[in-house]
Design a protein around this motif. Structure first.
Motif, PDB file in Angstrom:
ATOM      1  N   GLY A 417       0.755  -1.166   0.000  1.00 48.46           N
ATOM      2  CA  GLY A 417      -0.104  -0.037  -0.121  1.00 48.46           C
ATOM      3  C   GLY A 417       0.809   1.246  -0.065  1.00 48.46           C
ATOM      4  N   LEU A 418       1.903   1.104   0.924  1.00 46.26           N
ATOM      5  CA  LEU A 418       2.658   2.431   0.744  1.00 46.26           C
ATOM      6  C   LEU A 418       3.509   2.727  -0.394  1.00 46.26           C
ATOM      7  CD1 LEU A 418       4.167   4.671   2.684  1.00 46.26           C
ATOM      8  CD2 LEU A 418       5.819   3.004   3.226  1.00 46.26           C
ATOM      9  N   PHE A 419       3.898   1.793  -1.129  1.00 49.30           N
ATOM     10  CA  PHE A 419       4.366   1.652  -2.473  1.00 49.30           C
ATOM     11  C   PHE A 419       3.677   2.351  -3.656  1.00 49.30           C
ATOM     12  CE2 PHE A 419       5.009   0.021  -6.873  1.00 49.30           C
ATOM     13  CZ  PHE A 419       6.322   0.319  -7.083  1.00 49.30           C
ATOM     14  N   LEU A 420       2.165   1.852  -3.393  1.00 47.72           N
ATOM     15  CA  LEU A 420       1.233   2.336  -4.480  1.00 47.72           C
ATOM     16  C   LEU A 420       1.097   3.729  -4.332  1.00 47.72           C
ATOM     17  CD1 LEU A 420      -1.670  -0.322  -4.645  1.00 47.72           C
ATOM     18  CD2 LEU A 420      -0.047   0.138  -6.460  1.00 47.72           C
ATOM     19  N   PHE A 421       0.977   4.316  -2.726  1.00 55.77           N
ATOM     20  CA  PHE A 421       0.833   5.766  -2.575  1.00 55.77           C
ATOM     21  C   PHE A 421       2.122   6.419  -3.255  1.00 55.77           C
ATOM     22  CE2 PHE A 421       1.800   9.029   0.240  1.00 55.77           C
ATOM     23  CZ  PHE A 421       0.512  10.072  -0.084  1.00 55.77           C
ATOM     24  N   VAL A 422       3.373   6.267  -2.943  1.00 55.12           N
ATOM     25  CA  VAL A 422       4.332   7.043  -3.306  1.00 55.12           C
ATOM     26  C   VAL A 422       4.382   6.879  -4.828  1.00 55.12           C
ATOM     27  CG1 VAL A 422       7.000   6.869  -3.275  1.00 55.12           C
ATOM     28  CG2 VAL A 422       5.683   6.411  -1.175  1.00 55.12           C
ATOM     29  N   ALA A 423       4.449   5.690  -5.565  1.00 56.23           N
ATOM     30  CA  ALA A 423       4.468   5.580  -6.986  1.00 56.23           C
ATOM     31  C   ALA A 423       3.601   6.580  -7.887  1.00 56.23           C
ATOM     32  CB  ALA A 423       4.292   4.285  -7.328  1.00 56.23           C
ATOM     33  N   LEU A 424       2.070   6.547  -7.335  1.00 58.47           N
ATOM     34  CA  LEU A 424       1.196   7.452  -7.716  1.00 58.47           C
ATOM     35  C   LEU A 424       1.480   8.974  -7.569  1.00 58.47           C
ATOM     36  CD1 LEU A 424      -1.798   5.362  -6.973  1.00 58.47           C
ATOM     37  CD2 LEU A 424      -0.877   5.683  -9.370  1.00 58.47           C
ATOM     38  N   ARG A 425       2.027   9.277  -6.327  1.00 57.56           N
ATOM     39  CA  ARG A 425       2.439  10.565  -6.166  1.00 57.56           C
ATOM     40  C   ARG A 425       3.515  11.015  -6.907  1.00 57.56           C
ATOM     41  NH1 ARG A 425      -0.916  13.847  -4.809  1.00 57.56           N
ATOM     42  NH2 ARG A 425       0.520  15.186  -4.225  1.00 57.56           N
ATOM     43  N   ILE A 426       4.509  10.140  -7.278  1.00 57.78           N
ATOM     44  CA  ILE A 426       5.653  10.433  -8.298  1.00 57.78           C
ATOM     45  C   ILE A 426       5.134  10.826  -9.446  1.00 57.78           C
ATOM     46  CG2 ILE A 426       8.005   9.635  -9.117  1.00 57.78           C
ATOM     47  CD1 ILE A 426       8.462   8.056  -6.358  1.00 57.78           C
ATOM     48  N   ARG A 427       4.297   9.904 -10.098  1.00 57.29           N
ATOM     49  CA  ARG A 427       3.822  10.122 -11.301  1.00 57.29           C
ATOM     50  C   ARG A 427       3.126  11.521 -11.308  1.00 57.29           C
ATOM     51  NH1 ARG A 427       3.059   7.216 -16.122  1.00 57.29           N
ATOM     52  NH2 ARG A 427       1.395   8.203 -17.282  1.00 57.29           N
ATOM     53  N   HIS A 428       2.235  11.738 -10.381  1.00 54.04           N
ATOM     54  CA  HIS A 428       1.552  12.910 -10.105  1.00 54.04           C
ATOM     55  C   HIS A 428       2.531  14.186 -10.477  1.00 54.04           C
ATOM     56  CE1 HIS A 428      -1.542  15.862  -9.560  1.00 54.04           C
ATOM     57  NE2 HIS A 428      -1.124  16.296  -8.290  1.00 54.04           N
ATOM     58  N   HIS A 429       3.543  13.935  -9.520  1.00 47.79           N
ATOM     59  CA  HIS A 429       4.494  15.200  -9.528  1.00 47.79           C
ATOM     60  C   HIS A 429       5.183  15.376 -11.091  1.00 47.79           C
ATOM     61  CE1 HIS A 429       7.717  17.760  -8.474  1.00 47.79           C
ATOM     62  NE2 HIS A 429       8.610  16.860  -9.075  1.00 47.79           N
TER      63      HIS A 429
END
Length: 639
Positions: A417-429
């Motif tokens: 779950g933490l990985f999903l959150f970080v990966a999606l935030r990185i793509r959003h940035h």
């Protein structure tokens, strides 16, 4: 890698798991007493069938994805972005735990033979991780040669153990030896059997490694990868089945002081040299099985970075053509997990199964969708194997997640779950930055007065300094040291590395041209196709400045730029080279790691080269809705 090197490098994880997979299965069944052990053969047969189904499935994955098709690629292509990221999260959790579990099991093999080392299991494991880090930073080929011998030694030792054990059992008519008296501590039921199936299925971890690393093979890559995978699955099933048969025939049960494989080796070889060699080979392959993760973890990170779900620094190859940043991250994470769990295998197994079979399930589901869409020759047979593998993998994943949640599986679920959150935030940035820096109509203008270099890349000759005679001019021609004392004595060439035609690049070019000195734009491209695409963009922009394009097939940027600038300096040592770099200025400090810090790296690399100045042109990233007017100075040339 050749097949003989690829087999030990990429199969060490899968093959070495037979040293702890059968024991993990028995450790659950023994809770049901002698009645529970009667289910060992049916559960083992189901696991062997799962190995075969998943192995055949990954052969088809290699056929469908000849350029490398791990769980992330397959799930992303066929199920969508989010399932692909979930599969990547499972894979990365799997690889980190592969290092921790393999080393923990290897240290247990050592302490089974040398019990006095038991208090030092954590320092020993951390030391092995450090050795793996150093070996893999040397590159895949060097690591493969280093790790080949222990893998082949383990295969030979296990096959010899099985042959000797079956020969001894044949002498007594294959009658099983009674097991010691056991006291049931749990009721025998479906849940206990499913838990043993989930634990024993860890014997097939690493089976996807070859499909991830197809590009690492010598040509023809996909054919060599499929051949190596077939050998690996065949050896895995044979070794797993042989160990289970010996456990049944010799009446072995798990012990808290000695591994099951060590007990079998004692039965077959006694305490002599063959026992020592078997334990040494087992310890060596378990300690080095983590090398599979060192090959695949950086590759998954590379794919994530390519798709803007991970920092771009994971795209870069090191000096030895290894993904050094991914290797360093894996070593740090595995060390943290290993130390946190005290170097013990048992509490790590529940975490292990969740990540492994989450990735397996999504990969198999993706292949089912792939064959359903493609419907080529034999697609029904392929779909059946993939659907079977998907179903069994899902059963293992759900069982491990539910039954072992409180035993530590929650850590793996939380990590996913933490990985999903970080990966999606990185793509959003990255999407926000791409929108902020993208060119748009009527926003980019370039200065009209620019001085281009002469043919051959040399800067235009400025006029003689004011008040200088012929003697002074001749003296200036011979000036190569950093001893200019007046502004008019300095001859300039502004070199602007341009990664893309965007607003930061345009602003750096405009700033360089506004200095009224010769300007040369430089672009580093990983492929010839990308280079030609950039030349097309450059011509469309108007070809206002001379452009030099360099190829860097390993995505290195600093080294090609440094070599090019050194060549310019040797050609004209009297010219001061001013390297002008666009620099993104982000709002938060944690965003800096997502962008290449090219200026600092280039400045350090050029520090020893005289008459080179590195400067940056900052570009502050803001949402376009609040951005002020056009950044470019006005002039007659509009892009």
């Amino acid at each position: 890698m050749r097949k003989l090197v690829a087999l030990p490098v990429l199969s060490a994880d899968a093959l070495s798991s037979v040293a702890y997979g059968p024991e993990a299965m028995l450790a659950v069944l023994v809770l049901g007493g002698a009645a529970g052990l009667r289910y060992a053969l049916p559960v083992a047969a189901t696991i062997a069938f799962l190995m075969l189904a998943v192995g055949v499935s990954y052969r088809q994955t290699i056929r469908a994805y000849p350029h490398g098709g791990g769980s992330y690629v397959v799930a992303g292509d066929n199920l969508g972005r989010l399932p692909g990221l979930v599969a990547a999260a499972g894979l990365m959790t799997d690889y980190i735990l592969t290092v921790a579990v393999s080393i923990a099991a290897g240290v247990e093999a050592i302490t089974s033979a040398i019990p006095s080392l038991t208090p030092d299991i954590v320092p020993i494991g951390v030391g092995v991780i450090a050795l793996l880090l150093a070996g893999n930073l040397r590159g895949i080929r060097q690591a493969g040669v280093l790790f080949a011998a222990p893998t082949y030694a383990f295969i030979a030792a296990v096959l010899a153990l099985v042959c000797v054990g079956l020969y001894d059992a044949g002498g007594r008519g294959f009658h099983p030896t009674p097991t010691p008296a056991l006291t049931a501590t749990e009721g025998l039921g479906v849940l206990l059997v499913l838990r043993s199936f989930a634990s024993g299925s860890t014997a097939m971890t690493g089976i996807e490694a070859i499909s991830n690393a197809v590009p690492a093979f010598t040509p023809v890559t996909w054919r060599n990868a499929r051949t190596t995978l077939t050998w690996m699955v065949g050896l895995l099933i044979a070794m797993f089945a042989g160990i289970i048969a010996l456990i049944r025939l010799d009446g072995i049960v798990p012990s808290g002081t000695e591994t099951v494989l060590s007990q079998l080796a004692h039965r077959s070889f006694g305490n002599g040299v063959l026992y020592v060699l078997t334990q040494a080979a087992t310890a060596a392959i378990l300690l080095l099985a983590a090398n599979t993760a060192y090959n695949d973890f950086p590759r998954v990170l590379f794919l994530l970075a390519r798709d803007h779900h991970a920092p771009r620094l994971f795209l870069r190859l090191g000096d030895r053509l290894a993904f050094s940043n991914g290797i360093l991250l894996l070593s740090a994470a595995a060390t943290l997990i290993f130390v946190a769990f005290g170097g013990r295998t048992a509490p790590l197994i529940p975490l292990f199964a969740v990540g492994v079979f989450l990735a397996f399930t999504l990969s198999q589901a993706g292949m089912v969708v792939h064959w359903w869409r493609l419907r080529d020759r034999h697609w029904r047979k392929s779909l059946f194997f993939n659907a079977t593998g998907c179903l069994l993998s899902a059963v293992v994943f759900i069982t491990a997640g539910v039954t072992k949640f409180t035993e530590g599986a929650w850590v793996a679920v939380l990590a996913v779950g933490l990985f999903l959150f970080v990966a999606l935030r990185i793509r959003h940035h990255y999407e926000q930055v791409a929108e902020a820096v993208a060119l748009h109509p009527h926003a980019v203008e370039v200065p009209g007065r620019t001085l281009a270099p002469q043919a051959g890349g040399q800067p235009a000759e400025p006029g003689p300094p004011r008040g200088a005679g012929p003697a002074a001019e001749g003296e200036e021609e011979n000036r190569t040291a950093e001893d200019e004392e007046a502004p008019e004595e300095i001859r300039h060439l502004a070199v602007v590395p341009v990664a893309a035609l965007d607003l930061p690049g345009m602003r750096a070019l405009a700033y360089a041209a506004s200095l009224q000195q010769p300007v040369l734009a430089v672009h580093v491209s990983p492929t010839e196709e990308e280079a030609e695409r950039f030349r097309g963009y450059w011509r469309l922009w108007g070809d206002h400045l001379p452009l030099e394009v360099m190829l860097s097939p390993y995505r290195a940027i600093v080294a090609p730029l440094v070599n090019y600038l050194e060549a310019l300096h040797r050609q004209r040592p009297d010219v001061t080279l001013t390297v002008i770099l666009p620099e993104l200025v982000v709002r938060h400090w944690w965003h800096r790691v997502l962008h290449n810090q090219l200026a600092g790296r280039l400045r350090r690399a050029l520090r020893n080269l005289p008459k080179v100045v590195v400067t940056t042109v900052p570009f502050h990233v803001r949402p376009r809705s609040v951005r002020p007017g056009p950044h470019m100075p006005r002039g007659p040339h509009r892009a």
